[in-house]
Every structure is written in structure tokens, then in C-alpha cells.
Design an enzyme around this catalytic site. Structure first.
Site, short mmCIF file in Angstrom:
data_model
loop_
_atom_site.label_atom_id
_atom_site.label_comp_id
_atom_site.label_asym_id
_atom_site.label_seq_id
_atom_site.Cartn_x
_atom_site.Cartn_y
_atom_site.Cartn_z
CE1 TYR A 1 -22.95 43.50 -12.87
CE2 TYR A 1 -22.50 45.29 -14.41
CZ TYR A 1 -22.96 44.02 -14.16
OH TYR A 1 -23.45 43.25 -15.20
CG HIS B 1 -26.25 53.42 -22.57
ND1 HIS B 1 -26.37 54.68 -22.03
CD2 HIS B 1 -25.55 52.67 -21.68
CE1 HIS B 1 -25.76 54.71 -20.85
NE2 HIS B 1 -25.25 53.50 -20.62
CG ASP C 1 -15.79 55.25 -14.45
OD1 ASP C 1 -16.76 54.47 -14.55
OD2 ASP C 1 -15.09 55.60 -15.42
CG HIS C 2 -20.49 54.99 -14.96
ND1 HIS C 2 -19.40 54.24 -15.36
CD2 HIS C 2 -21.59 54.32 -15.44
CE1 HIS C 2 -19.79 53.20 -16.06
NE2 HIS C 2 -21.12 53.21 -16.12
#
Length: 246
Positions: free
Chosen positions: A221, A186, A226-227
Site C-alpha cells: 500500500y 493518528h 516500511d511499517h
């Protein structure tokens, strides 16, 4: 208005071709575009900035477990990616980038060069300057653009249903605030998190393997139940054990 006219013209030309009428292709594409206009047909063996611009837009079509180099050189990998793009949109799959291929790309991009279904704002909820990360603001924004074109390919492969982006570029301060890894992609602008709905997380993780992402992290992982996280890491690392992605 200019944008709308351009898309209408592209649709009209494709309709003519589908209806059995012949549209004569010349060395110059049939229309100009507010983002980028190709002024020559492209094929294997050619090179230049126009090739690199094409590569950015077909970066999501390298094939399974592959990544397309954005080097401005029209080699076999670029030819194969163009063919896959053409096949995906029902065009003549010859690996040659001409008017039909360019017009489809024109129809798929906005005037800021982002694909029509994604935006810079969607890929950056941190700040408006793209600064403060691991690379310069310009590089972070350019990396995000490539990721968006890969997401566009992923979206199309999944039936053109929406993808829910939950996180994109982060500065070091934004990354720290959400507890991101110290070496998170990111920070480089190419990391994107996608939430479920309308597709399951496993569907997203599995399909992402075909669209140029060297980093895929998902269910099973640590911290990714949740994504699904996708990115362009220097080295390949896939881990979504619950989905059988490794």
C-alpha cells in the site's frame, strides 16, 4: 510496591489452581487494583460501566475481521471475546468474567490502566497534552488506550515478543510535519504504526486481522512498505497487498 504485591498475589492464586488446589471464587474478585477493580462477577445479559471496562481490555479478542462494541452491554460478542481472552491465557474458557479473569487482567495492566507492555508516552510522540487533533484530548487519549489493549492482544498472539511502535497520536501540526494524510486516524488517537523486528511486517499485518483493527495498511500500500498501520476506522479498510491482506 502495591502493584508488585498485587501481581505476586495473582500469580500465587493461579499457581494454586494449576497445582490442583481449589480456590473458591466469590462474587468479589480476590484482589483490588490500582487502576480499576471489578466488584461483581459479570456474565451475558448484564450491563454497566464495569462491563465497558472489561470490553476495553478484551477489545483485542473479537475474532477474525470483527470489532467489539464498547457499549457496556454483555452480549454474545462480549462473551465470545472473553472466551478467546481466557483461552489465550490458559484460563477456564466459559465466557464468564470472574475472579480468575479479573486477576489476569489486573496482572496485565498498570495503575494508569494501560497494558503492561505499552504506555501513553509510547503512543504519543507529538505532545504531552493529547490536544490539537481531530477530537478532544480526552477522546484521543481514550482511543489510544483501546488501541493499546488491542496491541497487547496482538503481542501475546505473537509469542509475547515486543512490538516496535513508530508513531501514534498526532496533532494536525505533527501530522502535517510528517506528511500524514489529512484524514489520518493518528489525528483521532487510535492510529498506530508498527515497525518490523522481531516480526516481519507481513506477520504483523496478517495477525492484526484477528485483533479488532478495522484499518490495516502495510506492504504494497502506498507509503507503507516500511511499517504496518493499524487503527479503528469507522469503516473497514485493509490493504497490504504484498502480504495478501485486503
Amino acid at each position: 510496591m502495591v502493584r508488585r504485591i498485587g501481581r505476586t498475589l495473582a500469580a500465587f492464586l493461579l499457581a494454586l489452581t494449576a497445582g490442583g488446589l481449589t480456590v473458591v471464587a466469590t462474587g468479589t474478585p480476590a484482589q483490588a487494583d490500582g487502576c480499576y477493580t471489578w466488584n461483581r462477577n459479570l456474565s451475558q445479559g448484564m450491563s454497566g460501566e464495569d462491563v465497558r471496562q472489561l470490553q476495553i481490555r478484551v477489545a483485542g479478542y473479537p475474532g477474525y475481521n470483527a470489532e467489539l462494541s464498547l457499549d457496556g452491554s454483555y452480549g454474545p460478542a462480549t462473551t465470545a471475546a472473553v472466551k478467546r481472552f481466557q483461552q489465550a491465557y490458559g484460563l477456564t474458557a466459559d465466557g464468564l468474567a470472574g475472579a480468575q479473569t479479573f486477576n489476569k487482567l489486573y496482572a496485565l495492566q498498570d495503575n494508569d490502566c494501560t497494558p503492561v507492555n505499552f504506555s501513553y508516552a509510547e503512543l504519543n510522540g507529538c505532545n504531552s497534552t493529547w490536544s490539537g487533533g481531530a477530537v478532544s484530548a480526552g477522546t484521543a487519549k481514550a482511543n489510544a488506550l483501546v488501541s493499546m489493549w488491542k496491541l497487547q492482544a496482538l503481542r501475546h498472539a505473537l509469542g509475547d515478543q515486543s512490538l516496535r511502535v513508530t508513531s501514534g497520536f498526532r496533532s494536525y501540526s505533527c501530522n502535517s510535519a510528517v506528511g500524514g494524510a489529512s484524514n489520518s486516524r493518528h489525528l483521532y488517537g487510535d492510529g498506530v504504526d508498527i515497525g518490523s523486528g522481531p516480526h516481519s511486517l507481513c506477520t504483523l499485518a496478517k495477525q492484526a486481522r484477528y485483533h479488532g483493527f478495522t484499518q490495516i495498511l502495510g506492504p504494497g500500500y502506498v507509503g507503507h512498505n516500511d511499517h504496518v498501520h493499524v487503527a479503528d476506522s469507522p469503516s473497514r479498510f485493509w490493504s497490504a497487498p504484498t502480504c495478501g491482506v485486503s
